[in-house]
Scaffold this motif. Structure first.
Motif, PDB file in Angstrom:
ATOM      1  N   LEU A  88       1.538  -1.117   0.232  1.00 13.44           N
ATOM      2  CA  LEU A  88       0.455  -0.097  -0.090  1.00 13.44           C
ATOM      3  C   LEU A  88       0.309   1.553  -0.371  1.00 13.44           C
ATOM      4  CD1 LEU A  88      -2.229   1.293  -0.123  1.00 13.44           C
ATOM      5  CD2 LEU A  88      -2.769   1.404   2.447  1.00 13.44           C
ATOM      6  N   ARG A  89       1.664   1.552   0.563  1.00 12.52           N
ATOM      7  CA  ARG A  89       3.107   2.375   1.007  1.00 12.52           C
ATOM      8  C   ARG A  89       3.386   2.129  -0.382  1.00 12.52           C
ATOM      9  NH1 ARG A  89       5.648   0.805   6.620  1.00 12.52           N
ATOM     10  NH2 ARG A  89       4.926   2.313   7.212  1.00 12.52           N
ATOM     11  N   ASP A  90       4.216   1.359  -0.959  1.00 13.15           N
ATOM     12  CA  ASP A  90       4.096   1.180  -2.629  1.00 13.15           C
ATOM     13  C   ASP A  90       3.436   2.185  -3.357  1.00 13.15           C
ATOM     14  OD1 ASP A  90       6.670   1.224  -4.181  1.00 13.15           O
ATOM     15  OD2 ASP A  90       5.017   0.006  -5.035  1.00 13.15           O
ATOM     16  N   HIS A  91       2.637   1.626  -3.384  1.00 17.24           N
ATOM     17  CA  HIS A  91       1.031   2.480  -4.486  1.00 17.24           C
ATOM     18  C   HIS A  91       0.853   3.739  -4.373  1.00 17.24           C
ATOM     19  CE1 HIS A  91      -2.568   1.843  -6.437  1.00 17.24           C
ATOM     20  NE2 HIS A  91      -2.973   3.151  -5.593  1.00 17.24           N
ATOM     21  N   LYS A  92       0.587   4.483  -2.776  1.00 21.04           N
ATOM     22  CA  LYS A  92       0.989   5.928  -2.869  1.00 21.04           C
ATOM     23  C   LYS A  92       1.771   6.657  -3.220  1.00 21.04           C
ATOM     24  CE  LYS A  92      -3.283   5.754   0.417  1.00 21.04           C
ATOM     25  NZ  LYS A  92      -4.307   6.372  -0.083  1.00 21.04           N
ATOM     26  N   THR A  93       2.409   5.802  -3.063  1.00 19.75           N
ATOM     27  CA  THR A  93       4.029   7.111  -4.282  1.00 19.75           C
ATOM     28  C   THR A  93       3.311   7.361  -5.511  1.00 19.75           C
ATOM     29  OG1 THR A  93       5.378   4.756  -4.545  1.00 19.75           O
ATOM     30  CG2 THR A  93       5.483   5.480  -2.567  1.00 19.75           C
ATOM     31  N   ARG A  94       2.766   6.666  -6.331  1.00 24.09           N
ATOM     32  CA  ARG A  94       1.744   6.172  -7.145  1.00 24.09           C
ATOM     33  C   ARG A  94       0.535   7.184  -7.777  1.00 24.09           C
ATOM     34  NH1 ARG A  94       4.844   1.792  -7.054  1.00 24.09           N
ATOM     35  NH2 ARG A  94       2.890   0.726  -7.552  1.00 24.09           N
ATOM     36  N   SER A  95       0.147   6.835  -6.278  1.00 25.43           N
ATOM     37  CA  SER A  95      -1.658   7.071  -6.357  1.00 25.43           C
ATOM     38  C   SER A  95      -2.111   7.212  -5.553  1.00 25.43           C
ATOM     39  CB  SER A  95      -2.617   5.938  -7.264  1.00 25.43           C
ATOM     40  OG  SER A  95      -2.559   5.514  -8.574  1.00 25.43           O
ATOM     41  N   PRO A  96      -1.861   8.956  -4.502  1.00 25.44           N
ATOM     42  CA  PRO A  96      -2.060   9.045  -3.263  1.00 25.44           C
ATOM     43  C   PRO A  96      -2.828   8.518  -2.408  1.00 25.44           C
ATOM     44  CG  PRO A  96      -1.115  11.031  -5.016  1.00 25.44           C
ATOM     45  CD  PRO A  96      -1.047  10.173  -5.238  1.00 25.44           C
ATOM     46  N   PHE A  97      -3.697   9.226  -3.374  1.00 27.60           N
ATOM     47  CA  PHE A  97      -5.830   9.590  -2.930  1.00 27.60           C
ATOM     48  C   PHE A  97      -6.290   8.103  -3.446  1.00 27.60           C
ATOM     49  CE2 PHE A  97      -4.127  13.429  -2.572  1.00 27.60           C
ATOM     50  CZ  PHE A  97      -4.894  13.744  -1.549  1.00 27.60           C
ATOM     51  N   SER A  98      -5.819   7.249  -3.874  1.00 22.22           N
ATOM     52  CA  SER A  98      -6.283   5.730  -3.604  1.00 22.22           C
ATOM     53  C   SER A  98      -5.952   4.835  -2.915  1.00 22.22           C
ATOM     54  CB  SER A  98      -5.173   5.207  -5.164  1.00 22.22           C
ATOM     55  OG  SER A  98      -6.272   3.824  -5.678  1.00 22.22           O
ATOM     56  N   GLY A  99      -7.385   4.159  -2.256  1.00 16.62           N
ATOM     57  CA  GLY A  99      -6.753   3.689  -1.301  1.00 16.62           C
ATOM     58  C   GLY A  99      -6.688   4.583  -0.138  1.00 16.62           C
ATOM     59  N   THR A 100      -7.967   3.348   1.537  1.00 15.53           N
ATOM     60  CA  THR A 100      -7.945   4.466   2.617  1.00 15.53           C
ATOM     61  C   THR A 100      -8.315   3.532   3.380  1.00 15.53           C
ATOM     62  OG1 THR A 100      -9.626   5.991   1.004  1.00 15.53           O
ATOM     63  CG2 THR A 100     -10.344   5.488   3.430  1.00 15.53           C
ATOM     64  N   THR A 101      -7.749   4.113   4.360  1.00 18.14           N
ATOM     65  CA  THR A 101      -7.099   3.562   6.040  1.00 18.14           C
ATOM     66  C   THR A 101      -7.989   3.551   7.074  1.00 18.14           C
ATOM     67  OG1 THR A 101      -5.804   4.966   6.701  1.00 18.14           O
ATOM     68  CG2 THR A 101      -4.651   2.724   5.044  1.00 18.14           C
ATOM     69  N   CYS A 102      -7.935   2.935   8.290  1.00 14.30           N
ATOM     70  CA  CYS A 102      -8.754   3.214   8.876  1.00 14.30           C
ATOM     71  C   CYS A 102      -8.902   2.890  10.825  1.00 14.30           C
ATOM     72  CB  CYS A 102     -10.853   2.704   8.963  1.00 14.30           C
ATOM     73  SG  CYS A 102     -11.681   2.514  10.654  1.00 14.30           S
ATOM     74  N   ALA A 103      -9.254   3.921  11.715  1.00 14.99           N
ATOM     75  CA  ALA A 103      -8.328   4.049  12.920  1.00 14.99           C
ATOM     76  C   ALA A 103     -10.000   3.437  13.251  1.00 14.99           C
ATOM     77  CB  ALA A 103      -7.583   4.844  13.240  1.00 14.99           C
ATOM     78  N   ARG A 104     -10.052   2.683  14.096  1.00 11.02           N
ATOM     79  CA  ARG A 104     -10.960   1.626  14.739  1.00 11.02           C
ATOM     80  C   ARG A 104     -11.305   1.557  15.979  1.00 11.02           C
ATOM     81  NH1 ARG A 104     -11.047  -3.856  14.139  1.00 11.02           N
ATOM     82  NH2 ARG A 104     -13.159  -3.861  13.906  1.00 11.02           N
ATOM     83  N   SER A 105     -11.811   1.681  16.887  1.00 10.03           N
ATOM     84  CA  SER A 105     -11.960   1.303  18.305  1.00 10.03           C
ATOM     85  C   SER A 105     -11.848  -0.475  18.455  1.00 10.03           C
ATOM     86  CB  SER A 105     -12.919   1.743  19.173  1.00 10.03           C
ATOM     87  OG  SER A 105     -14.583   1.238  18.824  1.00 10.03           O
ATOM     88  N   PRO A 106     -12.217  -0.528  20.068  1.00  9.21           N
ATOM     89  CA  PRO A 106     -12.029  -1.761  19.674  1.00  9.21           C
ATOM     90  C   PRO A 106     -13.385  -3.403  19.814  1.00  9.21           C
ATOM     91  CG  PRO A 106     -10.704  -1.012  22.215  1.00  9.21           C
ATOM     92  CD  PRO A 106     -11.070   0.227  21.076  1.00  9.21           C
ATOM     93  N   ASP A 107     -14.379  -2.485  19.790  1.00  8.85           N
ATOM     94  CA  ASP A 107     -15.175  -2.753  19.839  1.00  8.85           C
ATOM     95  C   ASP A 107     -15.691  -2.653  18.027  1.00  8.85           C
ATOM     96  OD1 ASP A 107     -16.437  -0.009  19.415  1.00  8.85           O
ATOM     97  OD2 ASP A 107     -17.908  -0.194  21.342  1.00  8.85           O
ATOM     98  N   GLY A 108     -15.171  -1.838  17.116  1.00  7.14           N
ATOM     99  CA  GLY A 108     -15.173  -2.051  15.780  1.00  7.14           C
ATOM    100  C   GLY A 108     -15.339  -0.844  14.762  1.00  7.14           C
ATOM    101  N   HIS A 109     -16.187   0.305  16.152  1.00  7.85           N
ATOM    102  CA  HIS A 109     -16.947   1.273  16.124  1.00  7.85           C
ATOM    103  C   HIS A 109     -15.220   2.212  14.836  1.00  7.85           C
ATOM    104  CE1 HIS A 109     -19.928   0.552  17.879  1.00  7.85           C
ATOM    105  NE2 HIS A 109     -21.153   1.091  17.227  1.00  7.85           N
TER     106      HIS A 109
END
Length: 290
Positions: free
Chosen positions: A161-182
């Motif tokens: 994913l890091r390598d991909h974002k060097t070419r397409s920085p706005f392709s691919g989304t990440t998420c920070a989530r709580s232990p219960d999944g929210h």
């Protein structure tokens, strides 16, 4: 406040839920305009259009589920005709609708009886995990206002994913989530930042990064509320409409799913098409036949 999108012109054959009951409407938004990849739904990927592949994936995921219907929501007659040609219903929606969620709501409001839940299956992500749609349906039926899948990245997947974002920085989304999944937050950047990464790599098989899968399920009331409010500043900065949900205080349940047969993220650029075609040539075509 602005009204939700109700502008739709006409519909083709309406999606018939099995046994006459419509709990879940799965909508594939397919807008003709795209600044980075014009007429994206009709672009060929290894001989099949992006839209054809997304429809095939959705049909396979729905299987024989009761009370689930599938439709394409578009502002373009050629796209609608193509959907029908591969066996999918289509609804014509107002070209002024700017978002996939808005187009999904318009398709839901076009039904004779409104569905309980609306699932926005993004039309540029045809290689999703097999269990993603079912997991979202289950989360909604368990009481989630909004549900969306995430994938726990192992270290090689994070490196990719890091390598991909060097070419397409706005392709691919990440998420920070709580232990219960929210969900705490979504970003086009890779979150969280990782301190002492070498130590974590030595101890843990997976990274702390979750990649978001472009699939959203809404209770109809949550989708109406979301669409009744204008985009937020942070939503505009990241280009992620789900951030509006969090800023409105609408909880988003994230459901872990297994990775797809190969990692593809979204199809946003010519480079993405080339990358996916190379993966298909190497690993085989994961799109089921219609």
């Amino acid at each position: 406040m602005r009204p939700g999108p109700t502008g739709w012109c006409r519909s083709y054959a309406r999606p018939a839920a099995r046994r006459g009951r419509l709990n879940h409407l799965v909508v594939i938004p397919a807008r003709a305009g795209s600044s980075r990849l014009p007429r994206k739904p009709l672009r060929l990927i290894a001989g099949r259009t992006l839209l054809h592949r997304t429809i095939a994936m959705a049909r396979a995921a729905i299987g024989d589920r009761d009370g689930v219907a599938l439709t394409v929501a578009t502002d373009d007659a050629e796209i609608a005709d193509h959907a029908r040609a591969v066996g999918c219903d289509a609804v014509m929606t107002d070209s002024a609708i700017a978002t996939g969620s808005g187009r999904a709501l318009a398709a839901a409001l076009a039904q004779p009886i409104a569905p309980r839940f609306v699932i926005n299956l993004q039309g540029d992500s045809p290689f999703q995990p097999k269990g993603a749609l079912g997991s979202v349906i289950a989360a909604l039926e368990a009481g989630a206002h909004v549900a969306t899948p995430v994938i726990a990245l192992d270290w090689p997947a994070l490196d990719a994913l890091r390598d991909h974002k060097t070419r397409s920085p706005f392709s691919g989304t990440t998420c920070a989530r709580s232990p219960d999944g929210h969900a705490y937050w979504f970003s086009k950047a890779i979150i969280p930042a990782i301190r002492n990464e070498d130590s974590l790599r030595a101890r843990l098989p997976r990274s702390p990064v979750w990649r978001h899968v472009g699939l959203y399920g809404y209770a109809l009331d949550a989708l109406r509320r979301f669409e009744a409010c204008p985009p937020t500043a942070l939503e505009n900065l990241e280009g992620l409409e789900q951030l509006r949900l969090l800023e409105l205080g609408i909880p988003v349940m994230t459901v872990p799913v297994d990775p797809p047969s190969f990692d593809s993220s979204g199809i946003d650029t010519e480079a993405d098409i080339s990358r996916v075609e190379a993966l298909i040539a190497q690993h085989g075509d994961p799109t089921p036949s219609l």
